[in-house]
Structure formats: C-alpha cells, structure tokens
Design a protein around this motif. Structure first.
Motif, mmCIF file in Angstrom:
data_model
loop_
_atom_site.group_PDB
_atom_site.id
_atom_site.type_symbol
_atom_site.label_atom_id
_atom_site.label_comp_id
_atom_site.label_asym_id
_atom_site.label_seq_id
_atom_site.Cartn_x
_atom_site.Cartn_y
_atom_site.Cartn_z
ATOM 1 N N ARG A 191 3.346 10.540 -7.190
ATOM 2 C CA ARG A 191 4.200 10.958 -8.298
ATOM 3 C C ARG A 191 3.383 11.199 -9.554
ATOM 4 O O ARG A 191 3.639 12.131 -10.315
ATOM 5 C CB ARG A 191 5.272 9.891 -8.544
ATOM 6 C CG ARG A 191 6.315 9.824 -7.428
ATOM 7 C CD ARG A 191 7.131 8.562 -7.511
ATOM 8 N NE ARG A 191 7.915 8.486 -8.724
ATOM 9 C CZ ARG A 191 8.620 7.414 -9.070
ATOM 10 N NH1 ARG A 191 8.600 6.326 -8.309
ATOM 11 N NH2 ARG A 191 9.325 7.412 -10.185
ATOM 12 N N ARG A 192 2.381 10.373 -9.774
ATOM 13 C CA ARG A 192 1.487 10.574 -10.922
ATOM 14 C C ARG A 192 0.695 11.869 -10.767
ATOM 15 O O ARG A 192 0.448 12.584 -11.743
ATOM 16 C CB ARG A 192 0.549 9.374 -11.060
ATOM 17 C CG ARG A 192 1.240 8.106 -11.500
ATOM 18 C CD ARG A 192 0.337 6.898 -11.329
ATOM 19 N NE ARG A 192 -0.809 6.948 -12.203
ATOM 20 C CZ ARG A 192 -0.853 6.394 -13.414
ATOM 21 N NH1 ARG A 192 0.194 5.739 -13.885
ATOM 22 N NH2 ARG A 192 -1.947 6.474 -14.150
ATOM 23 N N GLU A 193 0.292 12.168 -9.542
ATOM 24 C CA GLU A 193 -0.422 13.428 -9.290
ATOM 25 C C GLU A 193 0.461 14.622 -9.621
ATOM 26 O O GLU A 193 0.009 15.600 -10.230
ATOM 27 C CB GLU A 193 -0.867 13.492 -7.830
ATOM 28 C CG GLU A 193 -1.591 14.780 -7.477
ATOM 29 C CD GLU A 193 -1.995 14.863 -6.016
ATOM 30 O OE1 GLU A 193 -2.065 15.988 -5.472
ATOM 31 O OE2 GLU A 193 -2.238 13.797 -5.408
ATOM 32 N N ARG A 194 1.742 14.551 -9.222
ATOM 33 C CA ARG A 194 2.665 15.650 -9.532
ATOM 34 C C ARG A 194 2.852 15.790 -11.043
ATOM 35 O O ARG A 194 2.969 16.904 -11.561
ATOM 36 C CB ARG A 194 4.013 15.421 -8.840
ATOM 37 C CG ARG A 194 3.966 15.648 -7.326
ATOM 38 C CD ARG A 194 5.361 15.774 -6.750
ATOM 39 N NE ARG A 194 6.135 14.540 -6.899
ATOM 40 C CZ ARG A 194 6.135 13.556 -6.013
ATOM 41 N NH1 ARG A 194 5.394 13.642 -4.912
ATOM 42 N NH2 ARG A 194 6.872 12.480 -6.197
ATOM 43 N N MET A 195 2.889 14.662 -11.747
ATOM 44 C CA MET A 195 3.056 14.688 -13.204
ATOM 45 C C MET A 195 1.913 15.460 -13.862
ATOM 46 O O MET A 195 2.147 16.356 -14.685
ATOM 47 C CB MET A 195 3.105 13.259 -13.747
ATOM 48 C CG MET A 195 3.070 13.147 -15.257
ATOM 49 S SD MET A 195 3.006 11.417 -15.819
ATOM 50 C CE MET A 195 1.325 10.959 -15.324
ATOM 51 N N ARG B 88 0.821 -1.214 0.000
ATOM 52 C CA ARG B 88 0.000 0.000 0.000
ATOM 53 C C ARG B 88 0.855 1.265 0.000
ATOM 54 O O ARG B 88 0.560 2.229 -0.719
ATOM 55 C CB ARG B 88 -0.935 -0.006 1.202
ATOM 56 C CG ARG B 88 -2.011 1.076 1.164
ATOM 57 C CD ARG B 88 -3.021 0.842 2.264
ATOM 58 N NE ARG B 88 -3.701 -0.446 2.093
ATOM 59 C CZ ARG B 88 -4.286 -1.131 3.080
ATOM 60 N NH1 ARG B 88 -4.253 -0.645 4.314
ATOM 61 N NH2 ARG B 88 -4.895 -2.270 2.838
ATOM 62 N N ALA B 89 1.923 1.262 0.783
ATOM 63 C CA ALA B 89 2.779 2.450 0.859
ATOM 64 C C ALA B 89 3.419 2.743 -0.493
ATOM 65 O O ALA B 89 3.535 3.914 -0.899
ATOM 66 C CB ALA B 89 3.859 2.255 1.918
ATOM 67 N N ASP B 90 3.832 1.690 -1.213
ATOM 68 C CA ASP B 90 4.428 1.884 -2.535
ATOM 69 C C ASP B 90 3.413 2.445 -3.519
ATOM 70 O O ASP B 90 3.730 3.315 -4.330
ATOM 71 C CB ASP B 90 4.979 0.554 -3.061
ATOM 72 C CG ASP B 90 6.188 0.080 -2.285
ATOM 73 O OD1 ASP B 90 7.226 0.743 -2.364
ATOM 74 O OD2 ASP B 90 6.089 -0.943 -1.587
ATOM 75 N N VAL B 91 2.195 1.943 -3.457
ATOM 76 C CA VAL B 91 1.144 2.416 -4.356
ATOM 77 C C VAL B 91 0.833 3.887 -4.078
ATOM 78 O O VAL B 91 0.672 4.682 -5.005
ATOM 79 C CB VAL B 91 -0.120 1.554 -4.208
ATOM 80 C CG1 VAL B 91 -1.320 2.222 -4.880
ATOM 81 C CG2 VAL B 91 0.107 0.176 -4.818
ATOM 82 N N VAL B 92 0.761 4.250 -2.813
ATOM 83 C CA VAL B 92 0.498 5.651 -2.461
ATOM 84 C C VAL B 92 1.612 6.546 -2.990
ATOM 85 O O VAL B 92 1.351 7.630 -3.538
ATOM 86 C CB VAL B 92 0.363 5.800 -0.934
ATOM 87 C CG1 VAL B 92 0.367 7.281 -0.540
ATOM 88 C CG2 VAL B 92 -0.920 5.142 -0.439
#
Length: 217
Positions: A143-147, A134-138
């Motif tokens: 990072r996708r949100e920042r992109m 879960r932590a990796d997915v978050v």
C-alpha cells in the motif's frame, strides 16, 4: 415470528461485533505511542498497559498477544498515512507544484511523526524473523508502494515524460531516503528534514526521462 427473532438476533450479533471491533481500534490507537516509544523487542502487553490508561487484563481480552496488538495499531496508522499525499496529487496542476508540495509534505511527516515511523520500520525489520505478521507487513508495504507510485506517476504525467524505473524500484529509493533521514532525525541532526525535502525534490527530477535528457544536452 421466527424470522423476526432471527433478524433481531442477527442485528444484536452485528452490534456486538461492531462494538468489539471499535474497542480493539480504540485500544490499538491508544497503544501506538507506547509502542513507538518502546519498540517491538522491549514491549509486552503488560508494559503497554503501564504506558496507557488500560489494564493488562483489558488488553489481553481484546488481543491474544503483542504481535496482534502491534499489527492492529500499525495497520490503523498506515490506513491514514497511505492517503496523506492524495490531496496533493489531486490538486497539483504542474510538475513543479507537485514536486514542491510533495517534498515539503515528506519533510513535514518526518518532523511530526518520527517515532511512529520508527515503529513501522521496527515492525518491518522484525517481520524478517517473525512469520506471524509477515503477511500484514507485506500488505502494508504494498500500500505504501502504491502511495508513492501515485505521486511519481502523476509527476511523470505532468512532466510529459515516462518513468525510468518500475514502481517497486521507485518506492525502494524513496523509502531508503526517508529511512536514512529518520535515522539522522533521531540522532539529533537538525537539518534532517530539510535535507530530505531537497533530496526528494531532486529525485523526482531524476526519475523522468525528460529531465535526464535536458541535463545531458
């Protein structure tokens, strides 16, 4: 003499660690397409081995279980994906140019990498039940949100208008559009990428106060 031996030992240890990491990266990359084809629930290390050129023993040596392998594979893929729009953002000189190139790029990645994107959404859904990654997915999701945030913020700056939504809300809307288009693509709809391109372009217009005020006059 003791210092020299210690330095050599340290260099050898670093090389061993580097080689181990490089091998893990190689195996994870090779496993990506097998994972994308099978999905999380239908995949084991043995099944991944059968779909690749590596033995089950080799995979198990470098990865303790499929969760570790899948997480490594997706992290590597996303490390590349989260920079896919950087060049467009840097090169765009007008809002129109950015809107057109970004919408085309999103449609293109849907066409080219549908099965790999499917793996990401599968992993993200499974993280609701599997706490182990879960932590990796978050982290990947952030990072996708920042992109996406970089694109929309640049668009707002070129438009000369503030954003109407937070970066998290903006990402959620774009992600929802993309996931819906992915479903349509996998379901065989030939216009899925074109519809995504058009909707992304329209959404960028909606997200700035300047364009909203123009339409309301």
């Amino acid at each position: 003499m003791t210092e020299i031996l210690a330095t050599k030992s340290s260099r050898i240890a670093r090389r061993q660690v580097d080689k181990f990491g490089e091998r893990r990266a190689e195996l994870a990359y090779a496993a990506l397409h097998a994972l994308a084809e099978l999905g999380y629930a239908r995949t084991s290390l043995r099944e991944i081995a059968q779909k690749s050129e590596f033995t089950h023993g080799v995979l198990h040596y470098y990865f303790s279980d499929k969760v570790e392998l899948i997480t490594q594979a997706v992290r590597q893929y996303e490390a590349i994906c989260v920079t896919r729009y950087d060049e467009i953002v840097d090169a765009a000189t007008t809002a129109t140019e950015l809107r057109e190139q970004f919408s085309v790029a999103m449609a293109a990645t849907l066409e080219a990498d549908a099965y790999l994107h499917r793996l990401w959404y599968d992993l993200r859904n499974q993280s609701l039940f599997e706490e182990s990654f879960r932590a990796d997915v978050v982290e990947i999701d952030q990072r996708r949100e920042r992109m996406i945030g970089n694109v929309v913020e640049r668009y707002a700056a070129l438009s000369g208008a503030p954003l109407l939504m937070s970066s998290g809300a903006v990402y959620a809307v774009f992600d929802g559009l993309f996931q819906r288009a992915l479903l349509h693509k996998l379901a065989g709809r030939p216009d899925a990428a074109r519809c995504l391109r058009d909707e992304v372009a329209r959404l960028l217009d909606v997200l700035t106060a300047a364009n909203v005020s123009v339409r309301s006059r």
